[in-house]
Design a protein around this motif. Structure first.
Motif, PDB file in Angstrom:
ATOM      1  N   MET A   1      -8.635  -1.489   1.458  1.00 11.62           N
ATOM      2  CA  MET A   1      -7.894  -1.178   2.406  1.00 11.62           C
ATOM      3  C   MET A   1      -8.809  -0.467   4.958  1.00 11.62           C
ATOM      4  SD  MET A   1      -4.821  -1.596   3.564  1.00 11.62           S
ATOM      5  CE  MET A   1      -3.913  -2.065   2.061  1.00 11.62           C
ATOM      6  N   LYS A   3     -11.651  -0.930   4.707  1.00 12.55           N
ATOM      7  CA  LYS A   3     -12.066  -2.243   5.402  1.00 12.55           C
ATOM      8  C   LYS A   3     -11.376  -3.372   6.311  1.00 12.55           C
ATOM      9  CE  LYS A   3     -16.644  -1.553   2.314  1.00 12.55           C
ATOM     10  NZ  LYS A   3     -16.878  -2.617   0.952  1.00 12.55           N
ATOM     11  N   ILE A   4     -10.161  -3.900   5.254  1.00 15.16           N
ATOM     12  CA  ILE A   4      -9.476  -4.967   6.124  1.00 15.16           C
ATOM     13  C   ILE A   4      -8.782  -4.496   7.340  1.00 15.16           C
ATOM     14  CG2 ILE A   4      -7.137  -5.580   5.796  1.00 15.16           C
ATOM     15  CD1 ILE A   4      -7.256  -5.484   2.245  1.00 15.16           C
ATOM     16  N   ALA A 294      -0.642  -6.663   3.824  1.00 13.11           N
ATOM     17  CA  ALA A 294      -2.492  -5.926   3.200  1.00 13.11           C
ATOM     18  C   ALA A 294      -1.898  -5.272   1.961  1.00 13.11           C
ATOM     19  CB  ALA A 294      -3.658  -5.751   4.212  1.00 13.11           C
ATOM     20  N   SER A 295      -1.470  -4.930   2.091  1.00 10.86           N
ATOM     21  CA  SER A 295      -1.667  -3.637   1.525  1.00 10.86           C
ATOM     22  C   SER A 295      -0.595  -4.405  -0.309  1.00 10.86           C
ATOM     23  CB  SER A 295      -0.403  -2.403   1.150  1.00 10.86           C
ATOM     24  OG  SER A 295       0.303  -2.783   1.670  1.00 10.86           O
ATOM     25  N   ILE A 297      -1.497  -7.190  -0.945  1.00 10.79           N
ATOM     26  CA  ILE A 297      -2.636  -8.327  -1.969  1.00 10.79           C
ATOM     27  C   ILE A 297      -3.165  -7.145  -2.547  1.00 10.79           C
ATOM     28  CG2 ILE A 297      -3.798 -10.300  -1.332  1.00 10.79           C
ATOM     29  CD1 ILE A 297      -1.394 -11.192   0.938  1.00 10.79           C
ATOM     30  N   THR A 298      -3.573  -6.102  -1.434  1.00 13.42           N
ATOM     31  CA  THR A 298      -4.929  -5.302  -1.428  1.00 13.42           C
ATOM     32  C   THR A 298      -4.516  -4.607  -3.259  1.00 13.42           C
ATOM     33  OG1 THR A 298      -4.471  -3.934  -0.019  1.00 13.42           O
ATOM     34  CG2 THR A 298      -6.065  -5.526   0.468  1.00 13.42           C
ATOM     35  N   LYS A 299      -3.365  -3.660  -3.271  1.00 12.95           N
ATOM     36  CA  LYS A 299      -3.040  -3.392  -4.601  1.00 12.95           C
ATOM     37  C   LYS A 299      -3.970  -4.087  -5.541  1.00 12.95           C
ATOM     38  CE  LYS A 299       0.828  -0.686  -3.956  1.00 12.95           C
ATOM     39  NZ  LYS A 299       1.990  -0.471  -3.707  1.00 12.95           N
ATOM     40  N   ILE A 301      -5.489  -6.148  -5.955  1.00 16.42           N
ATOM     41  CA  ILE A 301      -7.357  -6.637  -5.863  1.00 16.42           C
ATOM     42  C   ILE A 301      -7.871  -4.932  -6.624  1.00 16.42           C
ATOM     43  CG2 ILE A 301      -9.384  -7.287  -4.674  1.00 16.42           C
ATOM     44  CD1 ILE A 301      -7.456  -8.825  -3.163  1.00 16.42           C
ATOM     45  N   PHE A 302      -7.551  -3.858  -6.294  1.00 16.90           N
ATOM     46  CA  PHE A 302      -7.903  -2.245  -6.303  1.00 16.90           C
ATOM     47  C   PHE A 302      -7.379  -2.575  -8.445  1.00 16.90           C
ATOM     48  CE2 PHE A 302      -7.124  -0.811  -1.410  1.00 16.90           C
ATOM     49  CZ  PHE A 302      -8.002  -2.171  -0.882  1.00 16.90           C
ATOM     50  N   ILE A 331      -3.600 -13.952  -6.407  1.00 17.42           N
ATOM     51  CA  ILE A 331      -4.638 -13.147  -7.722  1.00 17.42           C
ATOM     52  C   ILE A 331      -3.995 -13.200  -8.918  1.00 17.42           C
ATOM     53  CG2 ILE A 331      -4.452 -10.732  -7.496  1.00 17.42           C
ATOM     54  CD1 ILE A 331      -3.908 -10.828  -3.925  1.00 17.42           C
TER      55      ILE A 331
END
Length: 590
Positions: A1, A3-4, A294-295, A297-299, A301-302, A331
């Protein structure tokens, strides 16, 4: 997050703000420049009107100069006072009144008489003695038809103006009076008003060298005054101060009109604050929306990354995903592909045992393949020893040569050797064919270079010798001579394999050269000889590089020549030479 967010700030926020600021400053600068240019045009137009007023006021002199009654009066032509009074009241005073009425800016018209016998009846005529000495000195250099404008109070920003010009007699040979026209401040006021001097705008007068002439000039900052002295531009902007200037030729001064940029664009500044505030609020709102998106989507991915870090040989469990609206997006597809990869890895690991068994079997077969060549070498050596014991030299020699060739072909896994080893193997190969063809084949080998130091690929020369034997010696019944010649020059090394056979027809030679020049894969219909020569040509180019190549020379009925040309390298590869020498020595020992 992190980095994003950092990428968003660096790649979106900062560039947008920088471009927006640059675009705004460009627009603001262009507007300011256009405004200053328009102010300069207004100032020039106001000055044009002022020059018109000056010319109109100066025309009073021409009216008086060409009035004979006035010139006669000043020249003392009238002998009696009665004649003088009559001429004054009948012709001169009406002329004066008419000039004052036509030019409302004129405050007074005075003529300083230069002759004593002239009757000073009204204030229109004054004696020359009452004229200010400094003024007298200033106007003394004026010529006929030339006038001069002066400022009554040089320190005032909008002074009264005075115009002086001499009046001559009828023949323009003698000065008989000095005309003084005083002009009210309204003339300068009108000029300033036409030039836009109102509100916070100010008008200042400077000398031709840029020195202040008015009491208000010290209000200018030092940098602006320095620019006014050093710069000849008609207008410029010094930080927040707008400066327009113009030279008033009749007064021999420069008028400076100054104003503040902030005052001019005050309304623009208010709109600017509103615009910037809206942009900042919009950017903040978009940033929050971007963060929330973004959160989500990235959740996932994490979660996938954490699961991947826990994998090892004993833990190949799949990642469970919840069914929902995000199950079939990119994803979700990535997680499904990841689970499929995990399943495949599990299957492969379960098959490791079978793979190891196959590896052991392959190793056993490799061991058998290594045993077979040694059995062949030993058999050939046994034949040679029996032949020597029975004093059969030919069988012993051919067994020895064939054993050397087989050991060279099968025992080494390296694709590189030295030219000396290749020539040695070629001599064994030629000896075998000499034993077969007897007197039909003769050959010689001549080497004019250090073959021990020239690295080359294995089996470089044997295809050329085989081509000479098959298409040269075996194709005719008469004796054929095969020659191997290796020479060296400063730029290249040449290896010629020539035979005295039938050679090739021109058509066949051209076709063979074309096959060598093409880079496509050889076709099954091509002759084995063409395939072998093409292989040699490609290996020469690949190994030696540069302009190295294989050339074919032939003449029908007179034999053929295969020539390898090796371009020398700029820097010798000592390591490759030493490695080739070590390979040759190790094979010789074995």
């Amino acid at each position: 997050m992190r980095k994003i967010v950092l990428g968003y700030v660096i790649m979106i926020f900062i560039p947008v703000m920088a471009i927006g600021y640059h675009y705004y400053t460009q627009i603001y600068g262009n507007l300011t420049q256009q405004f200053v240019e328009s102010r300069q045009k207004i100032l020039e137009q106001a000055y044009a009107n002022l020059r018109t007023d000056f010319a109109r006021i100066q025309s009073v002199h021409r009216v008086l100069q060409y009035n004979p009654y006035l010139t006669d009066y000043l020249d003392g032509v009238y002998e009696s006072d009665a004649d003088s009074v009559y001429a004054l009241t009948r012709y001169i005073l009406p002329l004066n009144t008419q000039s004052m009425f036509a030019n409302p800016e004129i405050e007074s018209i005075v003529i300083y008489k230069m002759k004593d016998r002239v009757l000073p009846i009204t204030n229109l005529f004054r004696d020359w003695s009452v004229l200010d000495p400094q003024t007298e000195q200033t106007v003394s250099s004026l010529k006929a038809g030339q006038g001069k404008w002066l400022r009554a109070d040089p320190a005032a920003p909008d002074p009264d103006l005075i115009y002086y010009q001499y009046i001559y007699n009828t023949q323009i040979t003698e000065r008989i009076g000095l005309l003084e026209i005083r002009v009210r401040q309204s003339l300068i006021h009108n000029f300033y008003a036409a030039a836009g001097v109102e509100g916070s705008w100010r008008a200042l007068l400077l000398s031709g060298q840029g020195d202040p002439l008015t009491n208000e000039a010290p209000a200018l900052d030092k940098k602006t005054l320095r620019l006014l002295r050093a710069d000849d531009r008609k207008f410029f902007i010094n930080r927040h101060t707008i400066v327009n200037q113009l030279k008033l030729e009749p007064l021999d001064v420069r008028v400076i009109v100054t104003g503040q940029v902030g005052d001019v664009f005050r309304s623009v500044k208010k709109k600017e604050i509103v615009l910037v505030t809206m942009i900042v609020l919009l950017l903040i709102a978009l940033s929050i929306a971007y963060y929330l998106l973004a959160s989500t989507i990235t959740k996932r991915i994490f979660r996938l990354a954490r699961h991947m870090r826990t994998l090892d040989d004993n833990n190949l469990r799949q990642l469970t995903i919840k069914s929902g609206k995000f199950e079939k997006d990119e994803i979700g597809f990535l997680i499904v592909a990841y689970n499929a990869m995990i399943r495949r890895m599990d299957e492969l690991i379960n098959n490791v045992h079978r793979a190891e068994m196959r590896n052991k079997e392959a190793a056993y077969q490799v061991l058998q393949a290594q045993i077979k060549p040694h059995f062949l070498y030993n058999t050939l050596e046994t034949i040679r020893m029996v032949a020597e014991a029975n004093n059969d030299k030919e069988v012993a020699d051919i067994s020895f040569w064939f054993g050397k060739l087989m050991r060279y072909s099968l025992s080494s896994a390296r694709e590189e050797t030295v030219l000396a080893k290749e020539i040695e193997m070629v001599s064994f190969y030629m000896n075998i064919h000499k034993m077969r063809l007897q007197s039909r084949l003769t050959f010689d080998i001549r080497v004019g270079l250090d073959a021990e130091r020239l690295a080359c690929p294995r089996f470089l020369l044997q295809p050329l010798i085989e081509n000479a034997i098959v298409h040269g010696a075996s194709a005719v019944l008469r004796p054929v001579h095969i020659s191997l010649l290796a020479t060296e020059t400063e730029s290249e090394i040449t290896i010629d394999v020539s035979d005295s056979g039938n050679g090739m027809t021109p058509e066949k030679l051209i076709a063979l050269r074309e096959r060598l020049s093409r880079h496509e894969e050889p076709r099954k219909a091509e002759e084995p000889a063409g395939v072998g020569l093409k292989n040699v040509n490609e290996r020469v180019k690949s190994f030696f590089g540069g302009a190295s190549r294989l050339e074919i020379l032939s003449e029908s009925g007179k034999g053929a020549s295969l020539r390898i040309i090796i371009a020398k390298r700029t820097v010798a590869d000592v390591e490759d030479l030493d490695r080739g020498r070590r390979t040759f020595d190790s094979e010789r020992v074995s």
